[in-house]
Design an enzyme around this catalytic site. Sequence first.
Site, short mmCIF file in Angstrom:
data_model
loop_
_atom_site.label_atom_id
_atom_site.label_comp_id
_atom_site.label_asym_id
_atom_site.label_seq_id
_atom_site.Cartn_x
_atom_site.Cartn_y
_atom_site.Cartn_z
N CYS A 333 0.82 -1.21 0.00
CA CYS A 333 0.00 0.00 0.00
C CYS A 333 0.87 1.27 0.00
CB CYS A 333 -0.96 -0.04 1.18
SG CYS A 333 -2.38 1.05 0.98
N HIS A 430 -3.90 -5.92 1.09
CA HIS A 430 -3.61 -6.20 2.50
C HIS A 430 -4.13 -7.59 2.85
CE1 HIS A 430 -2.32 -2.15 3.61
NE2 HIS A 430 -3.39 -1.66 2.99
#
Length: 489
Positions: A333, A430
Amino acid sequence: MSARTPSVMIQGTGSHVGKSLLVAGLCRLFARQGLRVMPFKPQNMSNNAAAVEGGEIGRAQALQARAAKVAASVHMNPVLLKPETDRRSQIVVQGKRFGSLEAGAFRDRESLLPWVLDSFERLRAEADLIVVEGAGSPAETNLRRGDIANMGFATAARVPVILAGDIDRGGVIASLVGTHAVLDAQDRDMVRGFLVNKFRGDPALFAEGLSTIEERTGWPSLGIAPWFAEAHKLPAEDALDIAAGPRADAALKIAVPILPRIANFDDLDPLKLEPSVSLHMVPPGTPLPADADLVVLPGSKATVADLAFLRRQGWDIDLAAHLRRGRRVLGLCGGYQMLGRTIADPDGIEGAPGTATGLGFLDVETTLTGDKTVRPVAARHRDSGLPLAAYEIHLGRTMGPDTARAPFTIDGEPEGAASADGLVLGTYLHGLFSADGFRRAFLNGLRPGAAGGDLRYDAEIERILDALAGHLEDHLDTGRILAIAREGL
């Protein structure tokens, strides 16, 4: 408010007294008794969020929902504060980005109370029991006006309170008696009992202490919860709670620099339990270990600021040396965005508008946009073909030549990027390492045969939640806790 659903609120004498764990354990315990239990936290402050249907909530509430054996909902944590700087936080309301406010501007928190009560009402319509978690401490009387996290919520929703104290940090008698002393009469009357958490040794030695607290406060004791040794294995809300350090028998060393605004570090939870991995959380002022097999750049709530911090630590130099040694880097991310050539913030989402120079290890460029992607996804690892249940929470879009070698796919579409030599990977996904098959394949890709495949991560978390429920049932008066919820106020 509608017809009352049995509810009870666990508040604490301070932060980190174990409220989240107590709520998770009680949710699992009462769910095992056949009740439809819902966790609830009016206001949370954490950069460790979970993507659920309709938006995002604090990771602790997602774990509590799992403990309760119900699907997580945005209404379980209607107000989530995600710190961006020491004085500014992004505000998420009922799962959606509401904006960003400076600390002083958030004093009028009471304006969010209708949202909180609306979410609570929605859960009431579905639950047999709601277990509520407070935030910080009700003894912070300077924050009482406009409070929605502790007594402000409890009084508005008419929910009885149980106060938890942490004996491990010391001063538990003073903290419980002191909380009684500083609360006003109305708030004091909300408390129906107290418990002492994290006790080490023989609880009988604290019998006199319990009597002192009861005499000084008039609150009955609901028991002493001994230290739960496996607590560290459950997903943590604080990155510093992630177990780290040398593991002599581990085949792999993975290093993670601790960034000031580290986010969604639950990505690391399966790695801390993996017997083949020695996970090193590297604090500021410490170089990245030269013998690491992998460096993970974690997510960040303030990517540009954390990138500047990373450079001030000299970690960019350590990363370049790490790659020259033929070792791997994975960016998750915000860490993925840092690995690219540039990060453009034309609208000043993270601060002053401008463009920051990235680390340049991936040939990609990121533009931060106001549209936030929050979704659970079913992904696939391209090299192994293995499926992944993952999620995305990010601002920005990343594009460039290295996305042509995307390591993952979502519905057949490429996701992420990889360098030409394959040493650097970046992804917005994630939760990758929770998938046992992918985790083993990835770790064995670092060093063949490194991961033996003994860890079944989801099964291990379930086992620990069951053990936690049994632990609380053995040591607390959980029958009285349920009775308090049913009796109400």
